[in-house]
Structures are given as structure tokens and as C-alpha cells.
Design an enzyme around this catalytic site. Structure first.
Site, PDB file in Angstrom:
ATOM      1  N   HIS A  81       1.479   2.178  -3.503  1.00 28.64           N
ATOM      2  CA  HIS A  81       0.299   2.888  -4.032  1.00 28.64           C
ATOM      3  C   HIS A  81       0.267   4.322  -3.483  1.00 28.64           C
ATOM      4  CE1 HIS A  81      -1.752  -0.378  -6.066  1.00 28.64           C
ATOM      5  NE2 HIS A  81      -1.866  -1.128  -4.983  1.00 28.64           N
TER       6      HIS A  81
ATOM      7  N   GLU B  43       0.842  -1.207   0.000  1.00 27.33           N
ATOM      8  CA  GLU B  43       0.000   0.000   0.000  1.00 27.33           C
ATOM      9  C   GLU B  43       0.873   1.251   0.000  1.00 27.33           C
ATOM     10  OE1 GLU B  43      -3.041  -0.420  -0.756  1.00 27.33           O
ATOM     11  OE2 GLU B  43      -3.062  -2.589  -0.348  1.00 27.33           O
TER      12      GLU B  43
HETATM   13 ZN    ZN Z   1      -2.513  -3.175  -4.955  1.00 28.84          ZN
END
Ligand code: ZN
Length: 520
Positions: A278, A275
Site C-alpha cells: 500500500h 502495508e
Molecule cells: Zn490492505
């Protein structure tokens, strides 16, 4: 003068629409993290209102006329008088805005509402069906949803396959004709590698990862890794949710979540890194172009490339753990004090066929994706009936992974995606892996000391490289243009396979026969 004034008017209108999306995103984030369980029904209404408002604004006459000053509203072609007056960036802004506008315009709002309602019901039925292991219960809803998705493809328009229209929602420009050979080649190599791993005498000791680990300390360690990666906690935060995700309301507020289990060390650790990748993408977008397509991420595949690059290329590398492992040992001296780095490194990289996609390793994960891609393609094209899905699923999983689900919860019912109508989504996970490997290879070429820096916990050069090559461009380039610009190559599985061969050849002590090596 007139041009820049009307471009400003378009931009500020788009920003206003984005505020509605971002307000909805805050509500969704809250729903997954802190919302009391009793307020689900009203939250769904609040979200629907905001989304409808945003949709109506986007397809409004006002946007049509602002956009129509720059492009032919039917085709999206930039008007001749603007082809020289608008720079590349502004042309990309109007081109991508037109893409969003025209796609939204093609779907009648009554259809959008019906689909929304159908998905929301289907998702609830899916939860129950999975719990009770009862595909038949979900079948009528799934059949209706697939009907809706075929209709959606018709509204949107497509060439060759209705699946292309759905794929284009998540990965603009990708097509079945492109994915088929790409996945077929990849599959051959993955199955060969998996065979070699099966025949290897090396047996990773994964039990060291399933001891009891204090959950607060796990989350603190995840936070430490995120900080070191360059994730900015003044512009983001880490919370807990059932399924880890990243959401963003602006580059100054891009949030990540993780989950944590006492007896599963990799879960929290790698979801934080994933994450975080991201999150860095979202924090690295241009604030100047906020609200416009130039301030948005390109595609799910490129988004996933950022998370996979950090999770796998960096986070499962020897260099990374050379730096972090002593710190992890200090955090968990009882559990890991006597475990050598090599043993830990082997354990976090173990490969084994499994039934559940989200628990799969770096290698077999893609086989899970291919099973889903092939099935959803056939079902959207109408080549198979929906009630055949459990049998088809089980046969394919057996063929690719050599394991058979003992029930539908372990098989066709395991993923949430189809229950909310996300057909065409799965391939973006594998595309992300392939893009990630290509980008990381290029990063290594561009920075000879990259590995050395990672081994010293210095991730700044890599973060800056990604900011510069990928993040800051928003949707100025398509996924394929961006990859071409950064790596000089078109999409290929070569880099990904090469990485797997090297890594697992070393870990599982096999060498790749020269005949199966990919020629450069
Ligand atoms: Zn992902």
C-alpha cells in the site's frame, strides 16, 4: 491561455481542499499511534471540523464555477469547446473532480452530519456488543445505520440495486451484475481446492511460527524487508497500531503501521509486507498532481491489489524466502536454526478453514468475503431482516467453510466495517486479490528474470514496473481501464485460480483433474 489559467485556478483550489483532508489524516494517524487515550472525544471534534470544512469547500459555489468552465455541471460532460483544447490528462482531471463534486453535492450536509454521528455511536456500541457477545445490543444501531445507507443510495442514485451506489463509493464502476458471476465461479474453484487440501496427507507444522519471538527483532526484520522492497523511509515511517494500516499526506509522506505479537511470527511480518505494498502505491503517486484526482489512488480494489501482490505473490513465494529465510534464521537462530526452508515455506502457506476473516489464509479469505457480500447485498436490498443476520451468517459460514461460530463475536459481530456504515467495502478485498494475480502474471511476462531477481533480493525492477504501470497514473484511468491497459484483459479470476492450483497442488501434493482446469 484562458483554459490553462482557469485549470490552474481549479487545481490550486483542489490542493487547498486537500490540505484540510491531509491535516485530518495526520490527526487520524496520530489517534491510532501516539495519541493519549484520554483525548478521544476532542480529537473526534477536531476531525469533524476539518472534514466539514473540506466538504463545504468542495461543494462551494467557487468550485462549481471553476469546474463549470470545463464541464456541464449537471452531467459532467466536458464542454464541446474543451473537448479538443484539453488533453486526455486534463479531461480526466476535470471528469474525476466532477465525480467527487457531484457525489458530495447529492448528500445534504444535515444527512452527512447525522450519518457521521450515528456511525460514531454505532461503532462504540459494536465494541461493547462484541466484547459481551451480544448481537441484540447492537441490533437497533445496525438497523438505523442500514436505514441511513439505503437513504444514501437513494440520494446518490443507482440502477438495478441500491447496493451499486454504495459499492461505487469504494470501487467506482463495479456492480452487483459484474460481481455475482465472478464470485460464483471463484467460489466453485475455491471450494474444490479446499476439499483437495482437506483430503491431502500433508500437514504443515505451524507450531514453528508460534514459538516465542522477540518483538523488537520482529519489527526490525519487518523494517529490513520494507527497505528491500523499495519503501522509502525518507518519505515514510513504520509505527505500531492495534490494526495495521497505511495513510498518506503526500507522496513524500506515506506512512505504514504494523502490529507485533511475541508468539505469532507471521502477523508482524506479513502485515509489514502488506502495508508496504500500500505504501509503495502512495509513494509512487504523482507529486505534480498532488491534491487533484490524478494524484490519488484509483479504488480500494486497486489499492488492495498492491498490498496483496507484495504479500502473497511475492512475500509468500519460494523465491522470496530463498533470499530472506537465511536472514530470518540468523535473526532467530534458536527458534528457526534447525527448521528447513521447505518446512517454513509450507507453514507460512498453510490453508485451513477458520472463523475469523483477518486470520484467514490466502485461499479461504475470499470465502469469508463472499459471505459478507451476499449478506450485505440482501440486507441493503431489503430481502432479509437485520435481526436474522446471526443465523444467516452462521449458515453461510458452515456452507462455505464447514465451520460454525460458537458465538456472535466469532460470527456476525467480528468485523468493524458495518459498524461505521461501510457497506459495499468487503468485495474490494477479493477484487484486490484478483487484480493482484493478473498484474503479477503480466509482470512475469514483461520481465522474464522477475523470479530470479526476487530470489536475489532485487525488488527494484518490480517496484519500477508497478510505479510505471499502476502508481503514477492516479485516477487517470478507472480500475477496469487500467487492468485492460496493463494486462490486455478484462477482470477475471483465472490468474488467481491458476496460481492457487499451482502453489497448493505442489504444497499439498495433489493435481487438478483436467476437467476442472480453466481453459485459457
Ligand atoms: Zn490492505
Amino acid at each position: 491561455m484562458a483554459t490553462s489559467a482557469s485549470l490552474d485556478a481549479l487545481t490550486s483550489k483542489l490542493r487547498e481542499i486537500h490540505h484540510l483532508h491531509d491535516a485530518a489524516a495526520v490527526l487520524s494517524w496520530d489517534q491510532e499511534t501516539y495519541m493519549p487515550s484520554g483525548s478521544g472525544a476532542i480529537r473526534a471534534e477536531q476531525l469533524a471540523t476539518l472534514q466539514t470544512l473540506a466538504h463545504n469547500q468542495l461543494v462551494s459555489l467557487e468550485v462549481e464555477s471553476l469546474l463549470g468552465a470545463f464541464v456541464d455541471i449537471e452531467t459532467g460532460t466536458v464542454l464541446p469547446e474543451h473537448q479538443s483544447s484539453l488533453d486526455d490528462t486534463s479531461q480526466a482531471l476535470v471528469r474525476e473532480t466532477w465525480r467527487d463534486f457531484s457525489r458530495a453535492k447529492k448528500l445534504p450536509s444535515s444527512f452527512v452530519n447525522e450519518l457521521e454521528r450515528e456511525s460514531s455511536i454505532a461503532q462504540q456500541v459494536w465494541v461493547e456488543a462484541r466484547k459481551t457477545n451480544d448481537f441484540q445490543r447492537f441490533l437497533p444501531n445496525l438497523e438505523r445505520l442500514i436505514g441511513f445507507k439505503r437513504k444514501e443510495a437513494d440520494y446518490l442514485g443507482y440502477t438495478d440495486s441500491p447496493y451499486n451506489a454504495l459499492l461505487d463509493t469504494f470501487e467506482p464502476g463495479a456492480t452487483v451484475a459484474q460481481l455475482r458471476p465472478l464470485f460464483a465461479e471463484l467460489r466453485t474453484h475455491l471450494i474444490r481446492l479446499l476439499d483437495q487440501i482437506r483430503n491431502s496427507p500433508v500437514r504443515p507444522n505451524t507450531s514453528i511460527l508460534t514459538q516465542s519471538f522477540d518483538t523488537t527483532k520482529q519489527v526490525d526484520f519487518g523494517r529490513l524487508v520494507l527497505k528491500q522492497m523499495g519503501y522509502n523511509f525518507q518519505r515514510g515511517r513504520l509505527d505500531l497500531s492495534a490494526h495495521p494500516f497505511t495513510t498518506s499526506f503526500h507522496p513524500t509522506d506515506a506512512r505504514v503501521t504494523t502490529r507485533v505479537f511475541d508468539n505469532d511470527l507471521p502477523s508482524c511480518l506479513f502485515s509489514c509486507i502488506h502495508e508496504g505494498g500500500h505504501g509503495l502505491y502512495e509513494q509512487g503517486l504523482s507529486a505534480r498532481y498532488y491534491g487533484t484526482p490524478l494524484g490519488e489512488t484509483i479504488s480500494l480494489g486497486i489499492h488492495e491489489s498492491q498490498s496483496r501482490l507484495w504479500e502473497n505473490s511475492v512475500g509468500r513465494s519460494q523465491a522470496f524466502w530463498k533470499y530472506f529465510y537465511p536472514k530470518l534464521q540468523q535473526t532467530f537462530p534458536e527458534q528457526l536454526g534447525a527448521v528447513q526452508l521447505d518446512e517454513f515455506y509450507l507453514a507460512i502457506n498453510h490453508v485451513g478453514p477458520s472463523l475469523i476473516r483477518v486470520e484467514a489464509d490466502e485461499l479461504t479469505y475470499n470465502l469469508h468475503i463472499m459471505v459478507r457480500f451476499e449478506i450485505e447485498l440482501e440486507v441493503i436490498e431489503g430481502q432479509v431482516q437485520v435481526d436474522e443476520l446471526p443465523d444467516i451468517w452462521n449458515a453461510k459460514i458452515q456452507e462455505y467453510l464447514g465451520v460454525t461460530p460458537s458465538n456472535d463475536a466469532e460470527g456476525v459481530l467480528q468485523d468493524v466495517h458495518w459498524s461505521f456504515g461501510a457497506f459495499g467495502y468487503f468485495p474490494t478485498y477479493t477484487l484486490g486479490n484478483l487484480y493482484a494475480a493478473m498484474l503479477f502474471h503480466q509482470a512475469k511476462k514483461d520481465m522474464a528474470d522477475l523470479e530470479q531477481n526476487i530470489g536475489q533480493g532485487n525488488f527494484q525492477p518490480l517496484k519500477i514496473w508497478l510505479n510505471d504501470r499502476v502508481h503514477r497514473w492516479g485516477r487517470q484511468y478507472s480500475a477496469s481501464e487500467l487492468i485492460q491497459r496493463v494486462t490486455g484483459q478484462t477482470l477475471t479470476s483465472e490468474a488467481f485460480i491458476k496460481d492457487l492450483e499451482e502453489k497448493y497442488g505442489n504444497l499439498y501434493q495433489f493435481s487438478t483433474p483436467p476437467s476442472s482446469k480453466i481453459t485459457p
